[in-house]
Motif scaffolding. Structure first.
Motif, PDB file in Angstrom:
ATOM      1  N   MET A 162       0.825  -1.200   0.000  1.00  0.00           N
ATOM      2  CA  MET A 162       0.000   0.000   0.000  1.00  0.00           C
ATOM      3  C   MET A 162       0.866   1.260   0.000  1.00  0.00           C
ATOM      4  N   LEU A 163       1.951   1.261   0.784  1.00  0.00           N
ATOM      5  CA  LEU A 163       2.816   2.438   0.862  1.00  0.00           C
ATOM      6  C   LEU A 163       3.428   2.763  -0.488  1.00  0.00           C
ATOM      7  N   PHE A 164       3.883   1.721  -1.194  1.00  0.00           N
ATOM      8  CA  PHE A 164       4.430   1.970  -2.525  1.00  0.00           C
ATOM      9  C   PHE A 164       3.374   2.582  -3.434  1.00  0.00           C
ATOM     10  N   LEU A 165       2.213   1.964  -3.479  1.00  0.00           N
ATOM     11  CA  LEU A 165       1.184   2.396  -4.421  1.00  0.00           C
ATOM     12  C   LEU A 165       0.641   3.779  -4.080  1.00  0.00           C
ATOM     13  N   TRP A 166       0.437   4.050  -2.796  1.00  0.00           N
ATOM     14  CA  TRP A 166      -0.099   5.357  -2.421  1.00  0.00           C
ATOM     15  C   TRP A 166       0.926   6.464  -2.634  1.00  0.00           C
ATOM     16  N   THR A 167       2.189   6.190  -2.302  1.00  0.00           N
ATOM     17  CA  THR A 167       3.225   7.188  -2.552  1.00  0.00           C
ATOM     18  C   THR A 167       3.362   7.450  -4.044  1.00  0.00           C
ATOM     19  N   TYR A 168       3.361   6.382  -4.813  1.00  0.00           N
ATOM     20  CA  TYR A 168       3.404   6.478  -6.273  1.00  0.00           C
ATOM     21  C   TYR A 168       2.221   7.300  -6.782  1.00  0.00           C
ATOM     22  N   ALA A 169       1.063   7.043  -6.192  1.00  0.00           N
ATOM     23  CA  ALA A 169      -0.149   7.740  -6.613  1.00  0.00           C
ATOM     24  C   ALA A 169      -0.084   9.229  -6.291  1.00  0.00           C
ATOM     25  N   ILE A 170       0.355   9.563  -5.087  1.00  0.00           N
ATOM     26  CA  ILE A 170       0.397  10.968  -4.670  1.00  0.00           C
ATOM     27  C   ILE A 170       1.414  11.756  -5.487  1.00  0.00           C
ATOM     28  N   ALA A 171       2.562  11.134  -5.785  1.00  0.00           N
ATOM     29  CA  ALA A 171       3.632  11.850  -6.487  1.00  0.00           C
ATOM     30  C   ALA A 171       3.391  11.962  -7.985  1.00  0.00           C
ATOM     31  N   SER A 172       2.615  11.052  -8.572  1.00  0.00           N
ATOM     32  CA  SER A 172       2.501  10.981 -10.030  1.00  0.00           C
ATOM     33  C   SER A 172       2.005  12.266 -10.703  1.00  0.00           C
ATOM     34  N   PRO A 173       0.958  12.944 -10.191  1.00  0.00           N
ATOM     35  CA  PRO A 173       0.531  14.178 -10.879  1.00  0.00           C
ATOM     36  C   PRO A 173       1.610  15.252 -10.904  1.00  0.00           C
ATOM     37  N   PHE A 174       2.344  15.394  -9.806  1.00  0.00           N
ATOM     38  CA  PHE A 174       3.416  16.397  -9.748  1.00  0.00           C
ATOM     39  C   PHE A 174       4.562  15.998 -10.683  1.00  0.00           C
ATOM     40  N   ALA A 175       4.881  14.693 -10.692  1.00  0.00           N
ATOM     41  CA  ALA A 175       5.914  14.207 -11.601  1.00  0.00           C
ATOM     42  C   ALA A 175       5.494  14.420 -13.048  1.00  0.00           C
ATOM     43  N   GLY A 176       4.219  14.184 -13.336  1.00  0.00           N
ATOM     44  CA  GLY A 176       3.734  14.372 -14.690  1.00  0.00           C
ATOM     45  C   GLY A 176       3.827  15.817 -15.144  1.00  0.00           C
ATOM     46  N   ASN A 177       3.499  16.759 -14.275  1.00  0.00           N
ATOM     47  CA  ASN A 177       3.572  18.160 -14.680  1.00  0.00           C
ATOM     48  C   ASN A 177       5.012  18.600 -14.914  1.00  0.00           C
ATOM     49  N   LEU A 178       5.958  18.052 -14.144  1.00  0.00           N
ATOM     50  CA  LEU A 178       7.366  18.363 -14.393  1.00  0.00           C
ATOM     51  C   LEU A 178       7.779  17.899 -15.785  1.00  0.00           C
ATOM     52  N   ALA A 179       7.246  16.755 -16.226  1.00  0.00           N
ATOM     53  CA  ALA A 179       7.571  16.252 -17.562  1.00  0.00           C
ATOM     54  C   ALA A 179       6.892  17.058 -18.657  1.00  0.00           C
ATOM     55  N   ASP A 180       5.856  17.841 -18.322  1.00  0.00           N
ATOM     56  CA  ASP A 180       5.262  18.770 -19.278  1.00  0.00           C
ATOM     57  C   ASP A 180       6.050  20.077 -19.349  1.00  0.00           C
ATOM     58  N   ARG A 181       6.904  20.306 -18.370  1.00  0.00           N
ATOM     59  CA  ARG A 181       7.622  21.580 -18.291  1.00  0.00           C
ATOM     60  C   ARG A 181       9.105  21.450 -18.627  1.00  0.00           C
ATOM     61  N   PHE A 182       9.680  20.274 -18.420  1.00  0.00           N
ATOM     62  CA  PHE A 182      11.115  20.082 -18.629  1.00  0.00           C
ATOM     63  C   PHE A 182      11.360  18.881 -19.543  1.00  0.00           C
ATOM     64  N   SER A 183      12.610  18.565 -19.764  1.00  0.00           N
ATOM     65  CA  SER A 183      12.990  17.491 -20.675  1.00  0.00           C
ATOM     66  C   SER A 183      12.453  16.136 -20.205  1.00  0.00           C
ATOM     67  N   ARG A 184      11.607  15.525 -21.022  1.00  0.00           N
ATOM     68  CA  ARG A 184      11.033  14.234 -20.663  1.00  0.00           C
ATOM     69  C   ARG A 184      12.088  13.133 -20.663  1.00  0.00           C
ATOM     70  N   SER A 185      13.026  13.200 -21.589  1.00  0.00           N
ATOM     71  CA  SER A 185      14.051  12.161 -21.649  1.00  0.00           C
ATOM     72  C   SER A 185      14.955  12.190 -20.413  1.00  0.00           C
TER      73      SER A 185
END
Length: 417
Positions: free
Chosen positions: A49-72
């Motif tokens: 659960m800790l892995f999945l929930w942490t992954y879940a909470i961080a994913s939107p913020f991580a996704g927006n960083l990939a919209d703003r900076f180099s995806r590679s």
């Protein structure tokens, strides 16, 4: 010689395999890890659960960083970080240390899939997008099969820690090849080169809140995530406890029967998704919805305490059918979301699926003693049917308008869809 879009796809294929191998290896070594650390079933459920929930909470913020900076670059640094954490997992000496590292792994891996999915969308247009993303999905599922079986076999012969060290080391070696294979796509241009300014999180969320088809996809991912992560986390233990299998055999059977057959479904689904999209891009949602609904009834047979042969047969059939819809998921995002918001969208999609999956893993651990895993697995058939219905709602009622709006938005901002 592979073209650059397919070189990127090849790198992401291997990285995706390691991403899922590292996160799921734990499920194949539960018995020796549980004995070594003195952990209970509920604590193992909490770790998942800790892995999945942490992954879940961080994913939107991580996704927006990939919209703003180099995806590679985000893909590369995510790979390096989660590989180091995987190596460290092989050194844990307590349940609390395991909790900390599973949390860290969730954060590190959350940066990968939003950036990778959008990066494939940048390099591949509608004509090849289904096949490219299907190839990526093949990597994810290959990682599940090889990660689970390899970790189980190494645990059986050399102790449960070795598998984590090997997987982490392979990830670091792959990172060295990034300079030859990985690059940002032509759609990811800086403003000075004719592109548009990076989108803020507020702009992305404001747009996505007005896309009904995306909402249906989110709800479908949440519903399906509950069932998927229950199987991924508990199926090897089910085989060990019910059929007397050793760790290596249980890990191989558990992951291979649930995820192994998907290679056939994904290969067919990627081709079918692109073929259908040439006539009507809405068809991707139809394929995904029907794949859930048609595959679901086979899993209901778990409730009757079936023989291993029957379990194997129904798992293979249901997995192939359900996998036909997998290559359409991220292309659906690309159809209804403009390019500058796609990483954020995929990050939110990960959040919904993973958060719901974390609940499923924990609840299975809590109710395992009273209900039995066979009943829990059988009930998942109804969960998959609901996931399919949600996709059909998008197909019938909202996807056409959302596609037109995304295309107009992309054209107005100077980005190709």
């Amino acid at each position: 010689m592979l073209s650059q879009p397919w070189r990127v796809a090849l790198f992401l294929f291997v990285a995706a395999g390691l991403n899922y191998a590292d996160r799921t290896a734990l499920s194949s070594v539960i018995p020796p890890l549980r004995q070594d650390l003195g952990a209970t079933d509920v604590q193992i459920g909490i770790a998942g659960m800790l892995f999945l929930w942490t992954y879940a909470i961080a994913s939107p913020f991580a996704g927006n960083l990939a919209d703003r900076f180099s995806r590679s670059r985000i893909v590369l640094w995510s790979l390096v970080t989660w590989s180091v954490i995987t190596i460290a997992t092989g050194l844990v000496q307590s349940v609390m240390m395991l909790f900390v590292l599973r949390t860290a792994l969730g954060i590190a891996e959350s940066f990968y899939l939003p950036a990778a999915g959008a990066l494939l969308g940048d390099h591949h247009g509608p004509a090849t997008r289904g096949r490219a993303m299907g190839f990526h999905m093949l990597g994810l599922n290959l990682g599940l099969v090889l990660g689970g079986s390899a970790a189980g076999l190494m645990a059986e012969h050399y102790g449960w820690r070795l598998g984590f060290w090997v997987l982490g080391a392979v990830g670091l070696l792959l990172a060295l090849a990034a300079r030859f294979l990985l690059s940002d796509g032509p759609a990811k241009l800086p403003p000075a080169a004719g592109g548009v300014s990076p989108s803020s999180a507020r702009e992305a969320w404001t747009y996505l809140m007005r896309v009904p088809s995306f909402h249906c996809l989110l709800l479908s991912a949440m519903v399906a995530g509950v069932a998927s992560w229950i199987f991924l986390s508990w199926l090897p233990l089910f085989f060990a406890e019910n059929y007397g299998m050793k760790l290596g055999a249980a890990g191989l059977a558990g992951v291979a029967l649930y995820k192994g057959p998907v290679f056939i479904g994904i290969a067919l689904g990627g081709w079918l998704s692109d073929r259908v999209a040439q006539r009507n891009a809405r068809g991707r949602a139809l394929i995904k919805g029907l794949s859930f609904i048609v595959s679901a009834p086979f899993l209901f047979l778990f409730i009757g305490a079936p023989t291993f042969a029957l379990v194997a047969t129904m798992m293979i059939v249901s997995s192939i059918i359900r996998a036909i819809g997998l290559p359409s998921e991220h292309p659906i995002v690309c159809e209804v979301v403009p390019p500058q918001f796609r990483s954020t969208a995929i990050g939110i999609l990960n959040t919904c699926g993973s958060a719901a999956g974390g609940v499923g893993v924990l609840l299975a651990g809590i109710f395992k003693k009273d209900l039995g895993l066979n009943v829990i697995f059988g009930a998942s058939s109804f969960i998959y049917i609901l996931a399919g219905v949600l996709m059909l709602v998008a197909y019938w009622f909202s996807m056409a308008k959302d596609m037109q709006r995304a295309e107009a938005f992309a054209a107005a901002s100077g980005r190709a869809a």
